[in-house]
Design a protein around this motif. Structure first.
Motif, PDB file in Angstrom:
ATOM      1  N   LEU A  17     -14.891  73.748  69.137  1.00 44.79           N
ATOM      2  CA  LEU A  17     -15.448  74.025  70.457  1.00 44.79           C
ATOM      3  C   LEU A  17     -16.229  75.325  70.419  1.00 44.79           C
ATOM      4  O   LEU A  17     -15.881  76.248  69.678  1.00 44.79           O
ATOM      5  CB  LEU A  17     -14.336  74.152  71.501  1.00 44.79           C
ATOM      6  N   GLU A  18     -17.243  75.400  71.243  1.00 44.91           N
ATOM      7  CA  GLU A  18     -17.989  76.633  71.428  1.00 44.91           C
ATOM      8  C   GLU A  18     -17.750  77.103  72.854  1.00 44.91           C
ATOM      9  O   GLU A  18     -17.986  76.359  73.808  1.00 44.91           O
ATOM     10  CB  GLU A  18     -19.476  76.408  71.186  1.00 44.91           C
ATOM     11  N   LEU A  19     -17.260  78.347  72.979  1.00 45.97           N
ATOM     12  CA  LEU A  19     -17.075  78.946  74.296  1.00 45.97           C
ATOM     13  C   LEU A  19     -18.236  79.888  74.563  1.00 45.97           C
ATOM     14  O   LEU A  19     -18.683  80.599  73.664  1.00 45.97           O
ATOM     15  CB  LEU A  19     -15.770  79.739  74.358  1.00 45.97           C
ATOM     16  N   ASP A  20     -18.717  79.903  75.805  1.00 47.59           N
ATOM     17  CA  ASP A  20     -19.771  80.867  76.123  1.00 47.59           C
ATOM     18  C   ASP A  20     -19.130  82.237  76.344  1.00 47.59           C
ATOM     19  O   ASP A  20     -17.915  82.409  76.182  1.00 47.59           O
ATOM     20  CB  ASP A  20     -20.624  80.393  77.299  1.00 47.59           C
ATOM     21  N   ALA A  21     -19.933  83.225  76.707  1.00 44.46           N
ATOM     22  CA  ALA A  21     -19.451  84.601  76.834  1.00 44.46           C
ATOM     23  C   ALA A  21     -18.353  84.748  77.890  1.00 44.46           C
ATOM     24  O   ALA A  21     -17.528  85.652  77.809  1.00 44.46           O
ATOM     25  CB  ALA A  21     -20.616  85.534  77.165  1.00 44.46           C
ATOM     26  N   GLN A  22     -18.319  83.844  78.867  1.00 46.46           N
ATOM     27  CA  GLN A  22     -17.289  83.890  79.917  1.00 46.46           C
ATOM     28  C   GLN A  22     -16.115  82.963  79.624  1.00 46.46           C
ATOM     29  O   GLN A  22     -15.244  82.774  80.471  1.00 46.46           O
ATOM     30  CB  GLN A  22     -17.898  83.539  81.285  1.00 46.46           C
ATOM     31  N   GLY A  23     -16.083  82.369  78.451  1.00 47.51           N
ATOM     32  CA  GLY A  23     -14.962  81.537  78.046  1.00 47.51           C
ATOM     33  C   GLY A  23     -15.067  80.071  78.426  1.00 47.51           C
ATOM     34  O   GLY A  23     -14.112  79.313  78.252  1.00 47.51           O
ATOM     35  N   TRP A  24     -16.200  79.629  78.927  1.00 46.48           N
ATOM     36  CA  TRP A  24     -16.363  78.243  79.347  1.00 46.48           C
ATOM     37  C   TRP A  24     -16.675  77.349  78.155  1.00 46.48           C
ATOM     38  O   TRP A  24     -17.471  77.708  77.284  1.00 46.48           O
ATOM     39  CB  TRP A  24     -17.502  78.106  80.357  1.00 46.48           C
ATOM     40  N   ALA A  25     -16.056  76.161  78.138  1.00 42.58           N
ATOM     41  CA  ALA A  25     -16.318  75.119  77.139  1.00 42.58           C
ATOM     42  C   ALA A  25     -16.822  73.882  77.859  1.00 42.58           C
ATOM     43  O   ALA A  25     -16.479  73.624  79.018  1.00 42.58           O
ATOM     44  CB  ALA A  25     -15.044  74.783  76.370  1.00 42.58           C
ATOM     45  N   ASP A  26     -17.618  73.105  77.175  1.00 40.71           N
ATOM     46  CA  ASP A  26     -18.138  71.852  77.708  1.00 40.71           C
ATOM     47  C   ASP A  26     -16.992  70.833  77.824  1.00 40.71           C
ATOM     48  O   ASP A  26     -16.275  70.593  76.845  1.00 40.71           O
ATOM     49  CB  ASP A  26     -19.234  71.328  76.786  1.00 40.71           C
ATOM     50  N   VAL A  27     -16.782  70.262  78.985  1.00 38.23           N
ATOM     51  CA  VAL A  27     -15.694  69.297  79.203  1.00 38.23           C
ATOM     52  C   VAL A  27     -15.832  68.098  78.271  1.00 38.23           C
ATOM     53  O   VAL A  27     -14.835  67.636  77.704  1.00 38.23           O
ATOM     54  CB  VAL A  27     -15.622  68.851  80.683  1.00 38.23           C
ATOM     55  N   ASP A  28     -17.037  67.595  78.087  1.00 36.09           N
ATOM     56  CA  ASP A  28     -17.214  66.444  77.194  1.00 36.09           C
ATOM     57  C   ASP A  28     -16.769  66.774  75.775  1.00 36.09           C
ATOM     58  O   ASP A  28     -16.155  65.940  75.104  1.00 36.09           O
ATOM     59  CB  ASP A  28     -18.676  65.973  77.195  1.00 36.09           C
ATOM     60  N   ALA A  29     -17.048  67.997  75.321  1.00 36.37           N
ATOM     61  CA  ALA A  29     -16.614  68.411  73.974  1.00 36.37           C
ATOM     62  C   ALA A  29     -15.093  68.506  73.899  1.00 36.37           C
ATOM     63  O   ALA A  29     -14.486  68.123  72.895  1.00 36.37           O
ATOM     64  CB  ALA A  29     -17.254  69.741  73.594  1.00 36.37           C
ATOM     65  N   VAL A  30     -14.470  69.010  74.963  1.00 38.38           N
ATOM     66  CA  VAL A  30     -12.998  69.100  74.997  1.00 38.38           C
ATOM     67  C   VAL A  30     -12.390  67.700  74.976  1.00 38.38           C
ATOM     68  O   VAL A  30     -11.445  67.427  74.223  1.00 38.38           O
ATOM     69  CB  VAL A  30     -12.527  69.892  76.240  1.00 38.38           C
ATOM     70  N   LEU A  31     -12.926  66.787  75.783  1.00 33.63           N
ATOM     71  CA  LEU A  31     -12.410  65.414  75.815  1.00 33.63           C
ATOM     72  C   LEU A  31     -12.579  64.736  74.455  1.00 33.63           C
ATOM     73  O   LEU A  31     -11.672  64.034  73.992  1.00 33.63           O
ATOM     74  CB  LEU A  31     -13.111  64.608  76.908  1.00 33.63           C
ATOM     75  N   ALA A  32     -13.709  64.947  73.801  1.00 31.40           N
ATOM     76  CA  ALA A  32     -13.931  64.369  72.471  1.00 31.40           C
ATOM     77  C   ALA A  32     -12.944  64.939  71.459  1.00 31.40           C
ATOM     78  O   ALA A  32     -12.387  64.192  70.634  1.00 31.40           O
ATOM     79  CB  ALA A  32     -15.366  64.617  72.020  1.00 31.40           C
ATOM     80  N   LEU A  34      -9.947  66.134  72.090  1.00 34.29           N
ATOM     81  CA  LEU A  34      -8.630  65.550  72.386  1.00 34.29           C
ATOM     82  C   LEU A  34      -8.531  64.138  71.813  1.00 34.29           C
ATOM     83  O   LEU A  34      -7.528  63.780  71.185  1.00 34.29           O
ATOM     84  CB  LEU A  34      -8.393  65.528  73.898  1.00 34.29           C
ATOM     85  N   ALA A  35      -9.565  63.345  72.025  1.00 27.57           N
ATOM     86  CA  ALA A  35      -9.556  61.954  71.560  1.00 27.57           C
ATOM     87  C   ALA A  35      -9.465  61.867  70.037  1.00 27.57           C
ATOM     88  O   ALA A  35      -8.752  61.005  69.511  1.00 27.57           O
ATOM     89  CB  ALA A  35     -10.796  61.224  72.063  1.00 27.57           C
ATOM     90  N   THR A  36     -10.126  62.764  69.323  1.00 29.84           N
ATOM     91  CA  THR A  36     -10.086  62.715  67.853  1.00 29.84           C
ATOM     92  C   THR A  36      -8.709  63.095  67.314  1.00 29.84           C
ATOM     93  O   THR A  36      -8.408  62.824  66.159  1.00 29.84           O
ATOM     94  CB  THR A  36     -11.150  63.631  67.207  1.00 29.84           C
ATOM     95  N   ARG A  37      -7.892  63.698  68.162  1.00 30.64           N
ATOM     96  CA  ARG A  37      -6.530  64.072  67.767  1.00 30.64           C
ATOM     97  C   ARG A  37      -5.493  63.131  68.363  1.00 30.64           C
ATOM     98  O   ARG A  37      -4.324  63.435  68.442  1.00 30.64           O
ATOM     99  CB  ARG A  37      -6.267  65.508  68.177  1.00 30.64           C
ATOM    100  N   ASN A  38      -5.945  61.984  68.828  1.00 33.12           N
ATOM    101  CA  ASN A  38      -5.078  60.967  69.434  1.00 33.12           C
ATOM    102  C   ASN A  38      -4.307  61.500  70.640  1.00 33.12           C
ATOM    103  O   ASN A  38      -3.167  61.096  70.890  1.00 33.12           O
ATOM    104  CB  ASN A  38      -4.130  60.358  68.402  1.00 33.12           C
ATOM    105  N   LEU A  39      -4.927  62.431  71.358  1.00 35.75           N
ATOM    106  CA  LEU A  39      -4.370  62.932  72.612  1.00 35.75           C
ATOM    107  C   LEU A  39      -5.176  62.309  73.745  1.00 35.75           C
ATOM    108  O   LEU A  39      -6.331  61.921  73.540  1.00 35.75           O
ATOM    109  CB  LEU A  39      -4.465  64.461  72.655  1.00 35.75           C
ATOM    110  N   PRO A  40      -4.610  62.204  74.940  1.00 34.21           N
ATOM    111  CA  PRO A  40      -5.371  61.622  76.042  1.00 34.21           C
ATOM    112  C   PRO A  40      -6.691  62.353  76.241  1.00 34.21           C
ATOM    113  O   PRO A  40      -6.701  63.545  76.541  1.00 34.21           O
ATOM    114  CB  PRO A  40      -4.445  61.781  77.247  1.00 34.21           C
ATOM    115  N   GLY A  41      -7.794  61.646  76.041  1.00 34.03           N
ATOM    116  CA  GLY A  41      -9.115  62.248  76.109  1.00 34.03           C
ATOM    117  C   GLY A  41      -9.949  61.681  77.227  1.00 34.03           C
ATOM    118  O   GLY A  41     -11.116  61.370  77.028  1.00 34.03           O
ATOM    119  N   ASP A  42      -9.349  61.559  78.410  1.00 36.62           N
ATOM    120  CA  ASP A  42     -10.091  61.044  79.559  1.00 36.62           C
ATOM    121  C   ASP A  42     -10.090  62.086  80.670  1.00 36.62           C
ATOM    122  O   ASP A  42      -9.201  62.933  80.746  1.00 36.62           O
ATOM    123  CB  ASP A  42      -9.493  59.722  80.051  1.00 36.62           C
ATOM    124  N   ILE A  43     -11.066  62.015  81.526  1.00 38.08           N
ATOM    125  CA  ILE A  43     -11.234  63.013  82.579  1.00 38.08           C
ATOM    126  C   ILE A  43     -10.054  63.022  83.551  1.00 38.08           C
ATOM    127  O   ILE A  43      -9.654  64.080  84.022  1.00 38.08           O
ATOM    128  CB  ILE A  43     -12.584  62.841  83.321  1.00 38.08           C
TER     129      ILE A  43
END
Length: 172
Positions: A17-32, A34-43
């Motif tokens: 993941l890439e966080l911006d200067a304020q610590g924000w990450a793209d939700v789609d990247a977080v969901l992806a 999670l899914a690649t680790r077999n964790l629930p990756g849905d909104i």
């Protein structure tokens, strides 16, 4: 929640993941991630974790496009918090094995950006109880503030400051 805390507070690179200067990450990247680790990756699951987290550790942008941790980072982020005037007292929950060092050295931020303080005894008790029987310290926040200490408060009511010297607290 633990996975999100790791990624959004300490080690975003683990999930690529890439966080911006304020610590924000793209939700789609977080969901992806999670899914690649077999964790629930849905909104829906992500919204549940954010909304139902007992400490409200995470926040989403209004458009649900980005997510971040509200505090507790060990990586460089600027949460853009505004200084705030604290109440007369705040509280810090811990366990006995840390109490002697705290009483001797004060409350220090260690690897985090700030010392975390609770607005009430019950919250501090819950924080301390995560690792055993809780010990509560009462912090004279107004006195610290009067001497120039800067405080911030997050959206989830966690009070932050750089350090609390021993003269400004007592064990409850």
């Amino acid at each position: 929640s633990k996975t999100l805390s790791l990624w959004l507070r300490h080690r975003p690179e683990v999930a690529e993941l890439e966080l911006d200067a304020q610590g924000w990450a793209d939700v789609d990247a977080v969901l992806a991630a999670l899914a690649t680790r077999n964790l629930p990756g849905d909104i829906e699951t992500l919204l549940h974790v954010v909304d139902d987290n007992d400490k409200q550790r995470f926040e989403l942008t209004p458009d649900l496009a980005r997510i971040r941790a509200r505090q507790g980072h060990t990586i460089a982020v600027d949460l853009a918090l505004t200084p705030a005037t604290p109440p007369a007292e705040l509280y810090h929950g811990t366990v006995e094995r840390f109490a002697a060092a705290i009483e001797r050295e004060g409350l220090r931020k260690m690897r985090r950006h700030h010392v975390h303080l609770s607005p009430d005894i019950e919250t501090a008790r819950r924080v301390g109880a995560r690792r055993g029987a809780p010990i509560i310290f009462v912090v004279s926040a107004a006195a610290m503030h009067a001497e120039g200490a800067v405080f911030h408060v997050t959206e989830n009511r966690v009070w932050l400051t750089d350090a609390v010297p021993p003269r400004f607290f007592r064990r409850l």
